[in-house]
Scaffold this active site. Structure first.
Site, PDB file in Angstrom:
ATOM      1  N   CYS A   1       0.822  -1.214   0.000  1.00 19.64           N
ATOM      2  CA  CYS A   1       0.000   0.000   0.000  1.00 19.64           C
ATOM      3  C   CYS A   1       0.849   1.254   0.000  1.00 19.64           C
ATOM      4  O   CYS A   1       0.376   2.327  -0.335  1.00 19.64           O
ATOM      5  CB  CYS A   1      -0.882   0.086   1.243  1.00 19.64           C
ATOM      6  SG  CYS A   1      -1.778  -1.379   1.605  1.00 19.64           S
TER       7      CYS A   1
ATOM      8  N   CYS B   1      -3.900  -4.109   7.592  1.00 19.16           N
ATOM      9  CA  CYS B   1      -3.743  -2.882   8.390  1.00 19.16           C
ATOM     10  C   CYS B   1      -3.640  -3.229   9.877  1.00 19.16           C
ATOM     11  O   CYS B   1      -2.855  -2.633  10.616  1.00 19.16           O
ATOM     12  CB  CYS B   1      -4.926  -1.949   8.179  1.00 19.16           C
ATOM     13  SG  CYS B   1      -5.059  -1.328   6.500  1.00 19.16           S
TER      14      CYS B   1
END
Lengths: 154, 192
Positions: free
Chosen positions: A59, A129
């Site tokens: 990311c 995450c």
């Protein structure tokens, strides 16, 4: 960066953008994203401060998490984070700072990403995450412990 | 008309990479790193003028054209952008999927120096209240960084050094994210 984002979402809370993001994100994510806990930095040169710096290379997100530990009790007395990344990464780190504050290092090291993902109802594509937040707290603990070892040995 | 149909059918059936959609730019259809952006844009526009649904008044094959038009669009966006193109090539040639966190993590092993630099620049950006000169400086620095990586990728692709290409592409992603953050930056309002 996310400070300004957070600010704009609070001010323009009726804007279509927020309406859309509300549909995509769980309310707990929005809550941590718009009102992140424990944002900031601790002095990393202090011997009782451990710093964890981790990245999500796919990311391009970076997360810094710092803990201030009481050398005598081993309890995390203060914790700060800075995350430059998506809403889920910010919310995950914000939530993990709430979790570890007041915990012993031993207990803090036991935190699992699943706990974070559950609280924030992260979808499968955002699970990494929560793993990032777990990695960050573990890295911070390791950093503190290696510093402590160095001082004890002196 | 028949020609158009044939074109869309052929490509829907047998396209094996985005490169094949632009035969003027890539006559043999082989995936390559070096591209001519202007030439690619030209061919893209000429293709869209043929296949874009808006360009065709009434057509029984509307859906076919719509699909082809959006495929051409996706292909163009991927190929013109160095980061997307490199990610696409790695997947296509070496089956390295950089969008997979585990794969990407194994390649970089959380390179501490890179992360420190990335964090540092993000923090600098965050600390700027309303000084546009400072923003410009950070922006210029980042553009240089990105250009530098793209140049290095030229050499690495020539040498087919895919391990290094993958690592550098990951680094590029961090800096492209930073450039997005720079674009999103807005001056801080006083008293806040």
């Amino acid at each position: 960066m996310f400070k300004s984002l957070a600010r704009s979402s609070i001010i323009k809370s009726s804007s279509p953008l927020v309406a859309i993001s509300k549909r995509l994100y769980h309310p707990n994510v929005i809550e941590h994203y718009t009102n992140p806990r424990n944002v900031g930095s601790l002095d990393k040169s202090q011997s009782n401060v451990g710093t964890g710096l981790v990245g999500a290379p796919a990311c391009g997100d970076v997360m810094k998490l710092q803990i201030q530990v009481n050398d005598n009790t081993g309890i995390i007395e203060n914790v700060k984070f800075k995350t430059f990344g998506c809403g889920s990464a910010i919310a995950s780190s914000s939530y993990v700072t709430e979790l570890v504050r007041g915990k012993t290092l031993e207990d803090a090291a036991k935190i699992k990403n699943t706990e974070i993902a559950k609280e924030l109802s992260l979808p499968p594509v955002k699970l990494h995450c929560s793993m990032l937040a777990e990695d960050a707290i573990k890295a911070a603990i390791r950093d503190y412990q290696s510093k402590r070892k160095a001082t004890v040995l002196k | 008309m028949f020609q158009l149909l044939r074109f869309s059918r052929i490509h829907k059936r047998s396209i094996s990479s985005f490169y094949e959609l632009f035969p003027k730019n890539f006559p043999n259809g082989k995936p390559v790193w070096s591209i001519d952006n202007n030439k690619l844009r030209k061919e893209y526009r000429s293709l869209q003028s043929k296949f874009h649904p808006d360009a065709i008044a009434s057509n029984h094959e509307d859906n076919d054209n719509k699909n082809l038009s959006s495929l051409i669009n996706k292909a163009y966006q991927t190929l013109k952008n160095p980061l997307d193109r490199s990610q696409y090539l790695l997947k296509l040639i070496k089956n390295i999927d950089l969008s997979n966190e585990e794969v990407a993590q194994n390649l970089t092993q959380n390179d501490p120096n890179l992360l420190l630099t990335v964090l540092d620049v993000h923090e600098q950006l965050e600390d700027i209240d309303n000084d546009f000169e400072n923003i410009k400086e950070i922006e210029l620095e980042n553009k240089k960084r990105i250009m530098n990586i793209e140049q290095n990728l030229n050499t690495l692709y020539e040498n087919q050094d895919y391990d290094k290409i993958a690592k550098l592409t990951i680094e590029l992603k961090y800096w492209v994210n930073l450039s997005k953050a720079i674009k999103e930056w807005e001056p801080r309002v006083k008293n806040q």
